[in-house]
Design an enzyme around this catalytic site. Structure first.
Site, PDB file in Angstrom:
ATOM      1  N   LYS A  66       0.842  -1.203   0.000  1.00 47.56           N
ATOM      2  CA  LYS A  66       0.000   0.000   0.000  1.00 47.56           C
ATOM      3  C   LYS A  66       0.876   1.251   0.000  1.00 47.56           C
ATOM      4  CE  LYS A  66      -3.735  -2.515   2.229  1.00 47.56           C
ATOM      5  NZ  LYS A  66      -4.313  -3.000   3.487  1.00 47.56           N
ATOM      6  N   GLN A 109      -4.317  -1.565   9.804  1.00 49.61           N
ATOM      7  CA  GLN A 109      -4.266  -2.862   9.128  1.00 49.61           C
ATOM      8  C   GLN A 109      -4.898  -3.937  10.013  1.00 49.61           C
ATOM      9  OE1 GLN A 109      -3.184  -3.365   5.965  1.00 49.61           O
ATOM     10  NE2 GLN A 109      -3.687  -5.548   6.093  1.00 49.61           N
ATOM     11  N   ASP A 132     -10.621   3.280   4.653  1.00 48.31           N
ATOM     12  CA  ASP A 132     -11.009   1.871   4.558  1.00 48.31           C
ATOM     13  C   ASP A 132     -12.539   1.734   4.549  1.00 48.31           C
ATOM     14  OD1 ASP A 132      -9.681  -0.475   4.193  1.00 48.31           O
ATOM     15  OD2 ASP A 132      -9.343  -0.932   6.305  1.00 48.31           O
TER      16      ASP A 132
END
Ligand code: NAD
Length: 310
Positions: A66, A109, A132
């Site tokens: 990412k 994460q 997200d």
């Protein structure tokens, strides 16, 4: 999970194969090229901060990917790697990025190490930086069909269907797996695209029956060969979200597979996304898209509407 060109090429050389390969790598590259163009044209510098807690090897690879992708597109990309420890430190890191003007997107994460309450952490992210898309505010907006940030993997699934003109309207869609980050939000998206949605999970007792009725299947479980040819409706379209690490020698040199037994299923399905090279790259590209969108919102810039339609 390295994407291998040779691996994809073998799909195309299999004479018996009938399914269209939903090439997520190519579609993701197209989206990323567009993002680079918009960054240059509108002179924005989107900033993404990824918080990684603990030493899970797969998570380390994902966050590095990412970061690399964000840098390659002209964004700021930062990883904050924290040891397993007190939730308080994670909350402080989130708070720091919530107020950092050069950071537009924050991603924690997942999965977090055992003992850390995921919801408590996610809820501390300022929803406008939740790229997200899994803060309760953003999931609520998605549920009512007014998404601000559509979660990355679900967004990647829908973009791939759209790219290949697979219209869910009026179709029976079976989603297997109901996680907050994948299965559940995909069920909202497909519902709003007028599919008739079934959300199956580990307590579903009638999976064969559900499989036999589905025109579209999204598998997000994490079990190799969960889906074989048995019970599939001919010409079903399949999105394989699963990522499973397996013994390379036992599988023709492939160390990563999805939930679907790819070779036999590709002879029954009309379309199928491969692993690797399917949903994985789409997920990263959609994170870049959400971070770009976040920078426009936070910098008060007018968004080019035809692009910001997710
Ligand atoms: P999760 O563990 O949170 O959820 C798994 C889901 O599968 C649960 O809802 C569970 O009820 C269901 N399930 C388990 N066994 C089942 C069975 N036998 N039959 C039906 N349902 C069953 O996992 P997740 O975070 O949603 O991830 C799922 C998979 O997708 C994993 O392999 C993960 O690595 C992968 N993933 C891939 C991407 C990507 O970018 N491609 C992104 C996120 C997750």
């Amino acid at each position: 999970m390295a994407f291998s060109r040779d691996y994809l090429t073998t799909y195309f050389q299999d004479d018996e194969m009938t399914a269209r390969i939903l090439n997520g790598k190519a579609v993701a590259d197209e989206l990323c090229n567009k993002i680079t163009e918009i960054i240059a044209q509108y002179k924005v510098r989107p900033g993404l901060a990824v918080i990684l807690v603990g030493d899970d090897e797969a998570s380390k690879v994902y966050v590095e990917r990412k970061k690399e992708k964000s840098l390659s597109l002209g964004m700021k990309g930062r990883i904050l790697h924290m040891p397993e420890g007190s939730p308080q430190q994670i909350l402080e890191a989130i708070q720091m990025y919530n107020t950092a003007p050069d950071i537009h997107g924050i991603l924690v994460q997942l999965p977090l190490p055992k003992g850390i309450h995921t919801s408590q952490m996610i809820e501390k992210i300022n929803p406008i930086k939740d790229v997200d898309g899994i803060h309760p505010f953003n999931l609520g907006k998605l549920m009512i069909g007014e998404p601000i940030y559509t979660p990355c993997t679900p967004q990647g699934c829908i973009r791939l269907l759209k790219h290949y003109n697979i219209n869910p309207e009026g179709k029976r869609a079976l989603i297997i797996g109901r996680s907050r980050i994948v299965g559940l939000p995909i069920s909202f998206l497909l519902t709003h695209l007028n599919a008739t949605v079934t959300l199956a999970h580990s307590h579903s007792s009638n999976l064969p029956q559900l499989l036999s009725e589905a025109d579209i299947i999204v598998s997000a479980v994490g079990k190799p060969k969960l889906i074989g040819t048995n019970h599939l409706k001919p010409n079903v379209a399949i999105l394989d979200v699963g990522i499973n690490r397996i013994n390379q020698q036992a599988n023709n040199g492939q160390s990563v597979v999805g939930d679907v037994d790819f070779t036999p299923v590709s002879k029954v399905a009309s379309a199928i996304s491969p692993v690797p090279g399917g949903i994985g790259p789409m997920t990263v590209a959609c994170l870049m898209y959400n971070t770009l969108k976040a920078s426009f919102i936070q910098e008060g810039k007018t968004m080019p509407e035809q692009f910001f339609n997710f």
